[in-house]
Design a protein around this motif. Structure first.
Motif, PDB file in Angstrom:
ATOM      1  N   LEU A  58       0.840  -0.749   0.096  1.00 31.98           N
ATOM      2  CA  LEU A  58       0.088  -0.027   0.166  1.00 31.98           C
ATOM      3  C   LEU A  58       1.073   1.547   0.111  1.00 31.98           C
ATOM      4  O   LEU A  58       0.377   2.000  -0.653  1.00 31.98           O
ATOM      5  CB  LEU A  58      -1.071  -0.022   1.628  1.00 31.98           C
ATOM      6  CG  LEU A  58      -2.158   0.918   0.898  1.00 31.98           C
ATOM      7  CD1 LEU A  58      -2.443   0.609  -0.032  1.00 31.98           C
ATOM      8  CD2 LEU A  58      -3.103   0.781   2.514  1.00 31.98           C
ATOM      9  N   GLU A  59       1.891   1.021   0.600  1.00 37.86           N
ATOM     10  CA  GLU A  59       2.292   2.254   0.506  1.00 37.86           C
ATOM     11  C   GLU A  59       3.771   2.792  -0.608  1.00 37.86           C
ATOM     12  O   GLU A  59       2.998   3.828  -1.135  1.00 37.86           O
ATOM     13  CB  GLU A  59       4.066   2.027   2.094  1.00 37.86           C
ATOM     14  CG  GLU A  59       4.914   3.560   1.731  1.00 37.86           C
ATOM     15  CD  GLU A  59       5.749   3.830   3.424  1.00 37.86           C
ATOM     16  OE1 GLU A  59       5.786   4.347   3.643  1.00 37.86           O
ATOM     17  OE2 GLU A  59       5.619   2.298   3.944  1.00 37.86           O
ATOM     18  N   ASP A  60       4.149   1.648  -1.653  1.00 38.59           N
ATOM     19  CA  ASP A  60       4.442   1.845  -3.149  1.00 38.59           C
ATOM     20  C   ASP A  60       3.430   2.053  -3.522  1.00 38.59           C
ATOM     21  O   ASP A  60       3.348   3.139  -4.740  1.00 38.59           O
ATOM     22  CB  ASP A  60       5.395   0.483  -2.826  1.00 38.59           C
ATOM     23  CG  ASP A  60       6.276   0.317  -3.166  1.00 38.59           C
ATOM     24  OD1 ASP A  60       6.722   1.147  -1.519  1.00 38.59           O
ATOM     25  OD2 ASP A  60       6.795  -0.822  -2.953  1.00 38.59           O
ATOM     26  N   ALA A  61       2.418   2.085  -3.375  1.00 40.01           N
ATOM     27  CA  ALA A  61       0.926   1.669  -4.457  1.00 40.01           C
ATOM     28  C   ALA A  61       0.494   3.535  -4.491  1.00 40.01           C
ATOM     29  O   ALA A  61      -0.165   3.881  -5.152  1.00 40.01           O
ATOM     30  CB  ALA A  61       0.284   1.162  -3.514  1.00 40.01           C
ATOM     31  N   LEU A  62       0.957   3.997  -3.095  1.00 42.64           N
ATOM     32  CA  LEU A  62       0.748   5.616  -2.844  1.00 42.64           C
ATOM     33  C   LEU A  62       1.394   6.328  -3.824  1.00 42.64           C
ATOM     34  O   LEU A  62       1.050   7.881  -3.658  1.00 42.64           O
ATOM     35  CB  LEU A  62       0.787   5.751  -1.320  1.00 42.64           C
ATOM     36  CG  LEU A  62      -0.861   5.487  -0.497  1.00 42.64           C
ATOM     37  CD1 LEU A  62      -0.205   5.485   0.607  1.00 42.64           C
ATOM     38  CD2 LEU A  62      -1.843   6.164  -0.832  1.00 42.64           C
ATOM     39  N   LYS A  63       2.591   5.713  -3.978  1.00 51.33           N
ATOM     40  CA  LYS A  63       3.663   6.387  -5.193  1.00 51.33           C
ATOM     41  C   LYS A  63       3.837   6.888  -6.394  1.00 51.33           C
ATOM     42  O   LYS A  63       3.845   7.432  -6.589  1.00 51.33           O
ATOM     43  CB  LYS A  63       5.131   6.137  -4.909  1.00 51.33           C
ATOM     44  CG  LYS A  63       5.486   5.957  -2.886  1.00 51.33           C
ATOM     45  CD  LYS A  63       6.929   5.388  -2.592  1.00 51.33           C
ATOM     46  CE  LYS A  63       7.244   5.338  -1.601  1.00 51.33           C
ATOM     47  NZ  LYS A  63       8.689   4.557  -0.803  1.00 51.33           N
TER      48      LYS A  63
END
Length: 556
Positions: free
Chosen positions: A167-172
């Motif tokens: 999810l953290e990478d998806a936000l990027k």
């Protein structure tokens, strides 16, 4: 004593967030437990969601050196949620129990091998309030290989995000044109896709990862999971709930519960009749919950004397619905559009009336309130061409060609001037031009004098991290100019049966119905009518499931 076709120590209606957490507590105590899911898939709305839990003072904050404490979190909820006579789900006792039991719940799950982490930067929605956290209090599950479920994999409800990315990478990823971190996330995702294919893995993320891990742990612990087994009735004897009637293969079946029944069967977001009664003017077409969220278990608990509260409230989610979006299981959100630089929201008179950042629940509530005074459903997102080229709109990537149907069917309006855009959306041109001019003046001063957009860390988090001095404030001056409609939607209701700090369902007189517990959006939210941070549906669902199971074991 009623005769039952079968009996367990504990029966759970619904398989959303918290059901398997409760089941794991029961199994750790050596008790038998069955989870009864009325649809053909396990995981509820939790599985299809972002899978975020808002858990203050959690162990991952401690590990990262992020300051938090029970006292700090208490001050925050006291300020944001507060004490109100019309929110009995959010009493001080329940808020305190939530804050105390949340970290214990996580410790319990981690101790059983569940793998979680935190998103390193996801501010509380009112981070400027006493006790607010700018780094945030979110907890998410690590990526999960669904193939580890074996045959049961087919029962796991799919997630809205089908990419094997945290999810953290998806936000990027939306910033891939501007950010080396986003480019690295994209490369990492590509390598993971190739590696997964070579090694026969099937990674799922967000809510599917959370519920996949919970499902795996539940099955290993000996929890019985049943699909296509809707609960039709609660069985009560001498004022206590002792079991349920389910429908299985078209026939009724009586299932006994020695220690109690936990209802975690969703709210009423897909029940238009209940919406008309409690949330008039709202629509089942504007929600993104799973199909089982139809309210009958709330009604059944009411039949047994349960009090209800906060039924007029929902977890807001502002939406923009392009042609065909009514068929999408997850409706396209619009917060990222209006909180982007170079964009504002106006009502149908052309007047700006809220902070386009901030809590999505507050945003939607303000739309509904505004609509009572001035037509504001839908409202209009007004933005210049830099938004079209630089940010996601209705699920489409930045700079991508938008479908012709968007313009042909009157969803996307485009014009060379603000006045011409106003005429296209039937708004007074002078009013809209004055609104844009006033906003542009605020941008020049880096101070939104009307609604203070950009003062909070969360407002800026929603904007563009590569724009300075303010990530969310940018003038609207580069044509062509565009407009799309925005409506208030939701990701679940906030009202349900009233429960105490042990998750027991209460009658109108405040006495508990013996043997009956509720969690998730089947119960009135511990957050009242607010959203203090990301994950304030799923976090409480897990915590109250944990609390209910512990109480049932101890009461035995």
């Amino acid at each position: 004593m009623s005769s039952f076709d079968e009996t367990f120590d504990f029966v759970i209606a619904g398989s959303g967030g918290g059901s398997m957490c409760a089941a794991l507590v029961l199994r750790a105590a050596g008790k038998s437990v069955v989870i009864l899911e009325k649809t053909d898939l396990i995981g509820g709305t939790t599985a299809r969601s972002g899978g975020v839990m808002w858990i203050p003072n959690n162990p991952f904050m401690k590990k990262a050196g992020v300051p938090d404490s029970l006292e700090q979190a208490t001050a925050y909820l006291d300020h944001v949620v507060g004490d109100h006579n019309d929110t009995p789900g959010a009493t001080r006792a329940r808020r305190q129990a939530y804050l105390v039991e949340g970290p214990r719940m996580l410790d319990f799950l981690i101790g059983r091998g569940l793998k979680f982490s935190r998103v390193s930067n996801w501010p509380d929605y009112y981070d400027e309030a006493p006790g607010g956290s700018v780094p945030g209090r979110t907890v998410v599950a690590d990526l999960f290989d669904a193939n580890e479920l074996g045959e049961a994999k087919k029962l796991l409800r799919p997630n809205f995000l089908t990419l094997p990315v945290s999810l953290e990478d998806a936000l990027k990823l939306p910033h891939v044109k501007k950010s080396w971190a986003a480019k690295r996330a994209l490369v990492k995702m590509g390598l993971r896709i190739v590696g997964a294919k070579l090694r026969g893995r099937n990674y799922v993320t967000a809510g599917a990862a959370l519920q996949g891990r919970m499902m795996q742990a539940a099955l290993k612990a000996g929890v019985e999971l049943r699909v296509n087994a809707p609960v039709k009735e609660l069985i009560a004897e001498d004022g206590a709930v002792t079991g349920v009637v389910i429908e299985q293969e078209g026939k009724p079946r009586r299932v006994g519960a020695r220690l109690g029944v936990l209802v975690n069967a969703g709210g009423f977001a897909l029940n238009q009749q209940m919406r008309d009664t409690y949330m008039p003017g709202s629509s089942i077409g504007h929600t993104s919950v799973a199909e089982g969220d139809t309210g009958e278990m709330i009604q059944e608990m009411m039949r047994h004397g349960a009090a209800i509260a906060q039924m007029d409230s929902a977890i807001g989610s502002q939406l923009s619905l392009p042609p065909g979006a009514d068929q999408w299981p997850i409706k396209p959100g619009a917060q990222g559009v209006t909180a982007a630089p170079h964009a504002i929201l106006v009502d149908q008179s052309g007047v700006r009336y809220l902070n386009e950042g901030g809590s999505y629940t507050e945003y939607c509530n303000r739309m509904i309130e505004r609509n009572r005074e001035v037509p504001a459903i839908p409202s209009w997102a007004i933005f210049d061409n830099r938004v079209m080229g630089g940010y996601m709109i209705a699920g489409t990537m930045p700079g991508s060609k938008k479908p012709d149907a968007w313009t042909e069917q009157g969803y996307l309006h485009t014009a060379d001037t603000i006045e011409a855009l106003a005429a296209s959306i039937k708004v007074d041109p002078a009013t809209l031009a004055a609104t844009v001019e006033r906003f542009n003046d605020f941008v020049a001063k880096n101070d939104d004098e009307d609604f203070h957009r950009g003062k909070r860390a969360y407002d800026r988090w929603l904007g563009d991290p590569f724009r300075k001095p303010n990530e969310t404030l940018g003038d609207i001056s580069t044509g062509p100019f565009h407009a799309i409609p925005i409506v208030p939607g939701d990701v679940g209701t906030l009202g349900g049966v009233v429960t105490d700090d042990k998750a027991r369902v209460l009658r109108e007189d405040g006495t508990p119905i013996r043997g009956l517990y509720a969690t998730g959006v089947s119960a009135a939210s511990v957050m009242g009518r607010t959203s203090p941070g990301s994950g304030v549906n799923i976090g409480p669902a897990f915590v109250w499931g944990y609390v209910a199971a512990n109480h049932a074991v101890q009461a035995a």
